[in-house]
Design a protein around this motif. Structure first.
Motif, short mmCIF file in Angstrom:
data_model
loop_
_atom_site.label_atom_id
_atom_site.label_comp_id
_atom_site.label_asym_id
_atom_site.label_seq_id
_atom_site.Cartn_x
_atom_site.Cartn_y
_atom_site.Cartn_z
N ASP A 1 0.99 -1.11 -0.08
CA ASP A 1 0.10 0.08 -0.03
C ASP A 1 0.87 1.19 -0.05
N PRO A 2 1.45 1.44 -1.14
CA PRO A 2 2.62 2.34 -1.22
C PRO A 2 2.57 3.97 -0.98
N ILE A 3 1.23 4.22 -1.36
CA ILE A 3 1.01 5.74 -1.36
C ILE A 3 0.70 6.20 0.13
N GLY A 4 1.68 7.53 0.37
CA GLY A 4 1.90 8.01 1.75
C GLY A 4 2.97 7.40 2.59
N ASP A 5 3.32 8.14 3.49
CA ASP A 5 4.56 7.76 4.39
C ASP A 5 3.91 6.66 5.27
N LYS A 6 4.98 5.90 5.69
CA LYS A 6 4.79 4.77 6.67
C LYS A 6 4.37 5.35 8.19
N SER A 7 3.52 5.05 8.69
CA SER A 7 3.12 5.54 10.19
C SER A 7 3.09 4.40 11.03
N ARG A 8 2.76 3.15 10.69
CA ARG A 8 2.69 2.15 11.71
C ARG A 8 2.90 0.75 11.02
N GLU A 9 3.34 -0.12 12.23
CA GLU A 9 3.74 -1.47 11.78
C GLU A 9 2.45 -2.04 10.86
N GLY A 10 2.68 -2.68 9.85
CA GLY A 10 1.81 -3.44 9.22
C GLY A 10 0.72 -2.56 8.18
N ASP A 11 1.19 -1.28 8.08
CA ASP A 11 0.43 -0.57 7.13
C ASP A 11 0.83 -0.72 5.55
N GLY A 12 1.77 -1.54 5.31
CA GLY A 12 2.19 -1.59 3.91
C GLY A 12 2.80 -0.52 3.19
N LYS A 13 3.25 0.47 3.93
CA LYS A 13 3.66 1.52 3.17
C LYS A 13 5.11 1.69 3.31
N THR A 14 5.83 2.13 2.37
CA THR A 14 7.31 2.40 2.39
C THR A 14 7.51 3.81 2.98
#
Length: 173
Positions: free
Chosen positions: A68-81
């Protein structure tokens, strides 16, 4: 003799179509020879990694990101880079993925923001190759990591040789 030649030709043709693929080399305009890079730029929207030395591009690869790459990582398991400025802080030759270079995520501001929200910011973000279980035969398509940056195994071997601890990593949206 003719049958053997035909079989050999057919085998070679099938190998060319379906055999393992090596990564394509960096484009010719980026083919400068260096023994180290000092900056890695990850452009998430372009799905591109560019490594440079003293401002000159050395390598450029297509990448896969978190699922789930759109946006900044904010928490464990969010799938963001994650996005921001980092450094390579560890090298793992025994990774579950073909070689891995760890980056300094989470940063203090990520930890603070997560603590204020009562969540885990996540961690263990790496630039790495493909899952070892695939060998060198396949490369997973699309964005499939938990938040890491993935490239082909051949590309990872090339990048691995050029990156030292402390190399700057910039990840842009």
């Amino acid at each position: 003799m003719v049958i053997a030649a035909v079989a050999l030709g057919l085998g070679w043709g099938l190998w060319q179509l379906y055999g393992p693929r090596l990564a394509s080399p960096a484009s010719p305009d980026l083919a400068i020879q260096v023994d180290r890079v000092d900056h890695i730029l990850i452009e998430k929207s372009a799905r591109r990694l560019t490594a440079s030395r003293a401002g000159q591009k050395v390598l450029q690869y297509d990448i896969a990101l978190g699922f789930d790459p759109i946006g900044d990582k904010s928490r464990e398991g969010d799938g963001k880079t994650p996005e921001g400025l980092f450094t390579v802080d560890r090298r793992n030759p025994n990774s579950s993925y073909h070689l891995s270079l760890g980056i300094t995520y989470p940063q203090p501001e990520d930890i603070r923001r997560a603590a204020e929200a009562g969540i885990d910011p996540g961690g263990d973000i790496f630039i790495h190759g493909q899952p070892n279980a695939l060998g060198n035969l396949l490369q997973l398509p699309g964005d499939w990591t938990a938040g890491c940056i993935a490239i082909s195994n051949a590309e990872m071997e090339q990048l691995w040789r050029l990156v030292d601890l402390g190399t700057k990593v910039e990840i842009r949206p």
